[in-house]
Design a protein around this motif. Structure first.
Motif, short mmCIF file in Angstrom:
data_model
loop_
_atom_site.label_atom_id
_atom_site.label_comp_id
_atom_site.label_asym_id
_atom_site.label_seq_id
_atom_site.Cartn_x
_atom_site.Cartn_y
_atom_site.Cartn_z
N UNK A 1 0.95 -1.27 -0.08
CA UNK A 1 -0.09 -0.03 -0.10
C UNK A 1 0.87 1.27 -0.03
N UNK A 2 0.32 2.27 -0.55
CA UNK A 2 0.96 3.67 -0.77
C UNK A 2 0.03 4.71 -0.30
N UNK A 3 0.42 5.89 0.09
CA UNK A 3 -0.42 7.21 0.27
C UNK A 3 -1.26 7.47 -1.11
N UNK A 4 -2.36 7.87 -1.10
CA UNK A 4 -2.99 8.48 -1.97
C UNK A 4 -2.60 9.91 -2.25
N UNK A 5 -2.13 10.57 -1.33
CA UNK A 5 -1.59 11.98 -1.43
C UNK A 5 -0.22 12.03 -1.64
N UNK A 6 0.47 10.83 -1.92
CA UNK A 6 1.96 10.85 -2.17
C UNK A 6 2.90 10.86 -0.85
N UNK A 7 3.88 10.66 -1.07
CA UNK A 7 4.92 10.69 0.01
C UNK A 7 4.98 9.20 0.56
N UNK A 8 5.50 9.11 1.70
CA UNK A 8 5.60 7.85 2.29
C UNK A 8 7.01 7.13 2.00
N UNK A 9 7.12 6.26 2.74
CA UNK A 9 8.27 5.44 2.43
C UNK A 9 8.79 4.72 1.16
N UNK A 10 7.68 4.26 0.52
CA UNK A 10 8.10 3.41 -0.62
C UNK A 10 7.99 4.48 -1.98
N UNK A 11 8.82 4.10 -3.11
CA UNK A 11 8.85 4.84 -4.14
C UNK A 11 7.44 4.65 -4.87
N UNK A 12 6.90 5.74 -5.41
CA UNK A 12 5.73 5.54 -5.99
C UNK A 12 5.64 4.99 -7.45
N UNK A 13 7.03 4.89 -7.99
CA UNK A 13 7.04 4.28 -9.45
C UNK A 13 7.65 2.78 -9.42
N UNK B 1 13.43 6.07 -15.36
CA UNK B 1 11.88 6.43 -15.22
C UNK B 1 11.95 8.02 -15.57
N UNK B 2 10.96 8.33 -16.58
CA UNK B 2 10.82 9.69 -16.74
C UNK B 2 9.42 10.05 -16.36
N UNK B 3 9.15 11.16 -15.71
CA UNK B 3 7.97 11.60 -15.30
C UNK B 3 7.50 12.96 -15.87
N UNK B 4 6.21 12.96 -16.58
CA UNK B 4 5.78 14.37 -17.03
C UNK B 4 4.63 14.70 -16.64
N UNK B 5 4.34 16.08 -16.15
CA UNK B 5 3.28 16.43 -15.46
C UNK B 5 3.11 16.08 -14.07
N UNK B 6 4.20 15.92 -13.53
CA UNK B 6 4.00 15.59 -12.16
C UNK B 6 5.12 15.59 -11.54
N UNK B 7 5.36 15.17 -10.14
CA UNK B 7 6.78 15.16 -9.47
C UNK B 7 7.65 14.31 -10.20
N UNK B 8 9.01 14.53 -9.88
CA UNK B 8 9.96 13.69 -10.69
C UNK B 8 10.17 12.25 -9.79
N UNK B 9 10.77 11.47 -10.46
CA UNK B 9 10.93 10.23 -9.92
C UNK B 9 12.10 10.45 -8.87
N UNK B 10 12.18 9.52 -7.85
CA UNK B 10 13.29 9.57 -6.89
C UNK B 10 14.43 9.04 -7.60
N UNK B 11 15.58 9.03 -6.73
CA UNK B 11 16.86 8.39 -7.40
C UNK B 11 16.76 6.87 -7.89
N UNK B 12 17.53 6.88 -9.20
CA UNK B 12 17.08 5.61 -9.88
C UNK B 12 17.41 4.28 -9.00
N UNK B 13 18.42 4.50 -8.02
CA UNK B 13 18.49 3.62 -7.12
C UNK B 13 17.55 2.97 -6.08
N UNK B 14 16.63 3.73 -6.23
CA UNK B 14 15.50 3.83 -5.16
C UNK B 14 14.33 3.12 -5.96
N UNK B 15 14.36 3.11 -7.46
CA UNK B 15 13.11 2.58 -8.12
C UNK B 15 13.44 0.97 -8.19
N UNK B 16 13.02 0.38 -7.31
CA UNK B 16 13.14 -1.10 -7.43
C UNK B 16 12.22 -1.74 -8.00
#
Length: 261
Positions: free
Chosen positions: A153-165, A237-252
């Motif tokens: 699970x992830x927060x609907x509003x964003x944030x949290x410990x886990x990478x949304x991508x 990962x490339x994001x358009x129209x929203x918050x950028x992705x976190x550092x690539x080493x966290x996109x598991x």
């Protein structure tokens, strides 16, 4: 015979000669008179012959010139109709029901996110992805291989410990790999898109869909033929129209919560 029987009295020779002459003359007349007793059967035979001849003339015998009367032994059109079997009515096949590719998702998801309710279902020939919401959190369930996968699970509003991508990864028995990511489209974004470039060179961009609860969701599904090449390192990962992705080493690529990677 009248007048031919001599009177019962002695006759002289002259009288006897006259009587004899009359009898002989009468016999000659009877002999010359035509007998009529045989005329009836002969006439009947002639009549039969005329009828037969007429029937042959009318029927045409073995005629094949298109006459109205068919040759003997030829079935009429009514006979052909009677001999033709009536075809059995064909049964209309019942429409095939679309298989439920989300079976098991409700049970597995509620074990990870209690109280989860479906927001939207995306289904194709390869499987289905269902987004769930419970309170301020969401998750997804994916069935694009034989093993059902539920994300953390992830927060609907964003944030949290886990990478949304982050992506989940599955290895089907048939070979290859399935990598899935998804989440909530940020409020107010009108041109949101997430694009993944995988180690195998494949590029996948997100699709967007509106849920029954009014939320907008994005989803990426990469079905790779070569599992080793697709999972040999993290994707770009490339994001358009929203918050950028976190550092690539966290996109598991191990986002699944109901089983290991």
């Amino acid at each position: 015979m009248p007048d031919l029987i001599p009177p019962d009295e002695p006759m002289d020779d002259a009288t006897r000669a006259r009587v004899r002459e009359r009898v002989v003359s009468h016999l000659h007349d009877e002999h010359r008179r035509p007998r009529r007793g045989w005329l009836v059967p002969v006439a009947a035979a002639v009549a039969v012959g005329v009828v037969v001849a007429g029937a042959v003339a009318l029927g045409g015998g073995d005629r094949d010139d298109g006459g109205d009367l068919a040759p003997a032994g030829t079935p009429s059109s009514s006979d052909e109709t009677d001999q033709t079997a009536t075809p059995e009515p064909t049964e209309t096949p019942e429409p095939t029901e679309t298989p439920d590719r989300t079976a098991g998702c409700d049970r597995e998801t509620r074990a990870v996110l209690p109280g989860a309710q479906r927001s939207v279902v995306l289904q194709d020939d390869g499987g289905a992805t269902v987004f769930y919401v419970s309170g301020a959190q969401f998750t997804l369930c994916d069935t694009h291989d034989a093993r059902l996968t539920v994300h953390h699970p992830k927060p609907i509003a964003g944030g949290g410990e886990r990478n949304p991508y982050e992506l989940s990864t599955e290895f089907p028995d048939a070979g290859g790999a399935n990598l899935v990511a998804g989440g909530v489209v940020p409020q107010g974004s009108t041109d949101f898109e997430v694009t993944y470039t995988f180690p195998d060179g494949a590029v996948e961009s997100s699709v967007e869909v509106a849920g029954d609860d009014g939320r907008r969701w994005w989803l990426v599904v990469h079905q790779a033929a070569d599992a080793g090449a697709a999972t040999d390192g993290p994707p770009t990962v490339a994001v358009r129209g929203g918050p950028p992705a976190r550092p690539l080493d966290l996109v598991d690529i191990c986002a699944q919560a109901n089983h290991g990677c």
